[in-house]
Design a protein around this motif. Sequence first.
Motif, PDB file in Angstrom:
ATOM      1  N   PRO A  84       0.813  -1.220   0.000  1.00 56.50           N
ATOM      2  CA  PRO A  84       0.000   0.000   0.000  1.00 56.50           C
ATOM      3  C   PRO A  84       0.852   1.278   0.000  1.00 56.50           C
ATOM      4  CG  PRO A  84      -0.536  -1.448   1.860  1.00 56.50           C
ATOM      5  CD  PRO A  84       0.761  -1.907   1.292  1.00 56.50           C
ATOM      6  N   PHE A  85       2.174   1.129   0.206  1.00 55.56           N
ATOM      7  CA  PHE A  85       3.032   2.292   0.447  1.00 55.56           C
ATOM      8  C   PHE A  85       4.124   2.483  -0.613  1.00 55.56           C
ATOM      9  CE2 PHE A  85       1.753   0.441   4.589  1.00 55.56           C
ATOM     10  CZ  PHE A  85       0.873   1.434   4.990  1.00 55.56           C
ATOM     11  N   CYS A  86       3.875   2.042  -1.844  1.00 55.19           N
ATOM     12  CA  CYS A  86       4.860   2.246  -2.917  1.00 55.19           C
ATOM     13  C   CYS A  86       5.221   3.731  -3.026  1.00 55.19           C
ATOM     14  CB  CYS A  86       4.284   1.810  -4.257  1.00 55.19           C
ATOM     15  SG  CYS A  86       4.049   0.048  -4.447  1.00 55.19           S
ATOM     16  N   TYR A  87       6.503   4.008  -3.141  1.00 53.25           N
ATOM     17  CA  TYR A  87       7.002   5.378  -3.333  1.00 53.25           C
ATOM     18  C   TYR A  87       6.620   6.311  -2.184  1.00 53.25           C
ATOM     19  CZ  TYR A  87       7.439   3.591  -8.100  1.00 53.25           C
ATOM     20  OH  TYR A  87       7.733   2.830  -9.197  1.00 53.25           O
ATOM     21  N   CYS A  88       6.410   5.759  -1.006  1.00 54.55           N
ATOM     22  CA  CYS A  88       6.126   6.587   0.170  1.00 54.55           C
ATOM     23  C   CYS A  88       7.379   6.706   1.034  1.00 54.55           C
ATOM     24  CB  CYS A  88       5.010   5.964   1.002  1.00 54.55           C
ATOM     25  SG  CYS A  88       3.359   6.109   0.277  1.00 54.55           S
ATOM     26  N   ASP A  89       7.359   7.705   1.907  1.00 58.22           N
ATOM     27  CA  ASP A  89       8.482   7.923   2.818  1.00 58.22           C
ATOM     28  C   ASP A  89       7.968   8.069   4.244  1.00 58.22           C
ATOM     29  OD1 ASP A  89      11.189   8.234   3.399  1.00 58.22           O
ATOM     30  OD2 ASP A  89      11.079  10.415   3.309  1.00 58.22           O
ATOM     31  N   CYS A  90       6.869   7.391   4.533  1.00 58.08           N
ATOM     32  CA  CYS A  90       6.209   7.554   5.828  1.00 58.08           C
ATOM     33  C   CYS A  90       6.661   6.488   6.823  1.00 58.08           C
ATOM     34  CB  CYS A  90       4.696   7.497   5.650  1.00 58.08           C
ATOM     35  SG  CYS A  90       4.098   5.924   4.990  1.00 58.08           S
ATOM     36  N   CYS A 117       8.421  -2.698   2.179  1.00 58.63           N
ATOM     37  CA  CYS A 117       9.662  -2.265   2.807  1.00 58.63           C
ATOM     38  C   CYS A 117       9.837  -0.763   2.612  1.00 58.63           C
ATOM     39  CB  CYS A 117      10.857  -3.008   2.206  1.00 58.63           C
ATOM     40  SG  CYS A 117      12.441  -2.486   2.909  1.00 58.63           S
ATOM     41  N   LEU A 118       9.819  -0.021   3.718  1.00 59.08           N
ATOM     42  CA  LEU A 118      10.115   1.405   3.682  1.00 59.08           C
ATOM     43  C   LEU A 118      11.396   1.704   4.459  1.00 59.08           C
ATOM     44  CD1 LEU A 118       6.633   3.145   4.084  1.00 59.08           C
ATOM     45  CD2 LEU A 118       7.839   2.499   2.012  1.00 59.08           C
ATOM     46  N   SER A 119      12.197   0.684   4.642  1.00 52.78           N
ATOM     47  CA  SER A 119      13.468   0.850   5.346  1.00 52.78           C
ATOM     48  C   SER A 119      14.407   1.741   4.533  1.00 52.78           C
ATOM     49  CB  SER A 119      14.123  -0.516   5.561  1.00 52.78           C
ATOM     50  OG  SER A 119      15.438  -0.378   6.052  1.00 52.78           O
ATOM     51  N   LYS A 120      15.174   2.543   5.231  1.00 53.07           N
ATOM     52  CA  LYS A 120      16.162   3.407   4.567  1.00 53.07           C
ATOM     53  C   LYS A 120      17.570   2.808   4.629  1.00 53.07           C
ATOM     54  CE  LYS A 120      13.608   7.711   5.267  1.00 53.07           C
ATOM     55  NZ  LYS A 120      12.407   7.065   5.808  1.00 53.07           N
ATOM     56  N   GLN A 121      17.645   1.541   4.997  1.00 53.83           N
ATOM     57  CA  GLN A 121      18.940   0.882   5.079  1.00 53.83           C
ATOM     58  C   GLN A 121      19.558   0.717   3.689  1.00 53.83           C
ATOM     59  OE1 GLN A 121      19.067  -2.671   7.698  1.00 53.83           O
ATOM     60  NE2 GLN A 121      16.939  -2.194   8.167  1.00 53.83           N
ATOM     61  N   CYS A 139       9.355  -1.514  -3.917  1.00 53.26           N
ATOM     62  CA  CYS A 139       9.198  -0.503  -4.968  1.00 53.26           C
ATOM     63  C   CYS A 139       9.519   0.908  -4.457  1.00 53.26           C
ATOM     64  CB  CYS A 139       7.771  -0.545  -5.483  1.00 53.26           C
ATOM     65  SG  CYS A 139       7.500   0.400  -6.975  1.00 53.26           S
ATOM     66  N   GLY A 140      10.481   1.548  -5.087  1.00 49.27           N
ATOM     67  CA  GLY A 140      10.828   2.915  -4.721  1.00 49.27           C
ATOM     68  C   GLY A 140      11.777   3.040  -3.552  1.00 49.27           C
ATOM     69  N   CYS A 141      12.419   1.936  -3.124  1.00 49.96           N
ATOM     70  CA  CYS A 141      13.422   2.020  -2.050  1.00 49.96           C
ATOM     71  C   CYS A 141      14.731   2.547  -2.650  1.00 49.96           C
ATOM     72  CB  CYS A 141      13.637   0.646  -1.418  1.00 49.96           C
ATOM     73  SG  CYS A 141      12.269   0.063  -0.418  1.00 49.96           S
ATOM     74  N   ALA A 160       8.879  -7.202  -7.514  1.00 51.78           N
ATOM     75  CA  ALA A 160       9.139  -6.928  -6.099  1.00 51.78           C
ATOM     76  C   ALA A 160      10.181  -5.842  -5.892  1.00 51.78           C
ATOM     77  CB  ALA A 160       9.566  -8.206  -5.383  1.00 51.78           C
ATOM     78  N   ILE A 161      11.186  -5.769  -6.766  1.00 52.45           N
ATOM     79  CA  ILE A 161      12.261  -4.783  -6.586  1.00 52.45           C
ATOM     80  C   ILE A 161      12.226  -3.711  -7.683  1.00 52.45           C
ATOM     81  CG2 ILE A 161      13.766  -6.314  -5.274  1.00 52.45           C
ATOM     82  CD1 ILE A 161      15.299  -6.875  -7.852  1.00 52.45           C
ATOM     83  N   ARG A 162      11.078  -3.464  -8.205  1.00 57.20           N
ATOM     84  CA  ARG A 162      10.915  -2.451  -9.252  1.00 57.20           C
ATOM     85  C   ARG A 162      11.301  -1.050  -8.748  1.00 57.20           C
ATOM     86  NH1 ARG A 162       5.173  -1.500 -12.448  1.00 57.20           N
ATOM     87  NH2 ARG A 162       5.820   0.295 -13.673  1.00 57.20           N
ATOM     88  N   ASP A 163      12.016  -0.314  -9.589  1.00 58.27           N
ATOM     89  CA  ASP A 163      12.403   1.077  -9.309  1.00 58.27           C
ATOM     90  C   ASP A 163      13.246   1.234  -8.047  1.00 58.27           C
ATOM     91  OD1 ASP A 163      11.187   1.933 -11.606  1.00 58.27           O
ATOM     92  OD2 ASP A 163       9.352   2.604 -10.620  1.00 58.27           O
ATOM     93  N   CYS A 164      14.047   0.226  -7.739  1.00 56.02           N
ATOM     94  CA  CYS A 164      15.078   0.378  -6.703  1.00 56.02           C
ATOM     95  C   CYS A 164      16.336   0.861  -7.426  1.00 56.02           C
ATOM     96  CB  CYS A 164      15.321  -0.945  -5.994  1.00 56.02           C
ATOM     97  SG  CYS A 164      13.932  -1.524  -5.002  1.00 56.02           S
ATOM     98  N   CYS A 165      16.407   2.166  -7.648  1.00 58.47           N
ATOM     99  CA  CYS A 165      17.383   2.713  -8.588  1.00 58.47           C
ATOM    100  C   CYS A 165      18.833   2.568  -8.127  1.00 58.47           C
ATOM    101  CB  CYS A 165      17.067   4.178  -8.887  1.00 58.47           C
ATOM    102  SG  CYS A 165      16.980   5.235  -7.429  1.00 58.47           S
ATOM    103  N   SER A 166      19.059   2.358  -6.825  1.00 60.82           N
ATOM    104  CA  SER A 166      20.431   2.217  -6.312  1.00 60.82           C
ATOM    105  C   SER A 166      20.838   0.758  -6.120  1.00 60.82           C
ATOM    106  CB  SER A 166      20.583   2.956  -4.979  1.00 60.82           C
ATOM    107  OG  SER A 166      20.321   4.340  -5.140  1.00 60.82           O
ATOM    108  N   LEU A 167      19.902  -0.157  -6.321  1.00 62.03           N
ATOM    109  CA  LEU A 167      20.180  -1.574  -6.084  1.00 62.03           C
ATOM    110  C   LEU A 167      21.137  -2.122  -7.139  1.00 62.03           C
ATOM    111  CD1 LEU A 167      19.470  -4.074  -4.344  1.00 62.03           C
ATOM    112  CD2 LEU A 167      17.635  -4.546  -5.983  1.00 62.03           C
ATOM    113  N   THR A 168      22.260  -2.649  -6.681  1.00 61.73           N
ATOM    114  CA  THR A 168      23.269  -3.175  -7.613  1.00 61.73           C
ATOM    115  C   THR A 168      23.600  -4.639  -7.368  1.00 61.73           C
ATOM    116  OG1 THR A 168      25.046  -2.418  -6.132  1.00 61.73           O
ATOM    117  CG2 THR A 168      24.366  -0.919  -7.906  1.00 61.73           C
TER     118      THR A 168
END
Length: 211
Positions: A84-90, A117-121, A139-141, A160-168
């Motif tokens: 429910p929280f895609c692209y959120c920062d809450c 997952c809204l973790s900032k790790q 999404c969006g982490c 599941a990992i869509r738009d994780c732009c820093s994920l390498t």
Amino acid sequence: NAYKIRQGTKVICDEAFRVFLFLEKVFIPSSVIAIGDNAFECSDLHEITIPYSVTHIGNDVFNSCGSLHEVVIPKYVRKIGWNPFCYCDCDIKNNSQCFKVVDNVLYDFEMDTLISCLSKQRIFVIPSSVRTIGKYAFCGCHSLQIIKFTRIISHIDADAIRDCCSLTKIIIPKGSKMTYKQILPKYKDLLYEEDTTTDEVDELPCIFSRK
């Protein structure tokens, strides 16, 4: 900038407040029992209180609500759709006995399914209890660079990992590289690194979605 839903309303329908750009606050009455898919997607929502009467929260409800500060999942919620929280920062708070929130990551109660997952790790280790990773779970982490799997997951949605732009990089159990390349076929640029500190596992068939 605020809207009060009429008392007696039972369901907030799918996309009811979608793209309400100046909507900052919504008052939901205690008669509401369900919030539909994408109900507040892309709104400018800052604050919302979900009443105790709600038992169902749909798919993508707060997708792209970038101004939202906090959501509390009430006590009687029994069902939550895909993230429910895609692209959120809450911050996610939880009062329901059917779910758990650990370090701002939403799971079902048994921690068998990772929902959001809204973790900032920078590095996220999937708990060993997790067997399913739901649609758009990460999404969006944008700060996420590495995901570590400590076991083979039986189901990972292909998005599941869509738009994780820093994920390498994905760290996986020894001997499971082919399995994970099958599970995540869309992400050809990811580095798959086998964890040599774990025992080798047999390659196992996994269930995954290709949508």
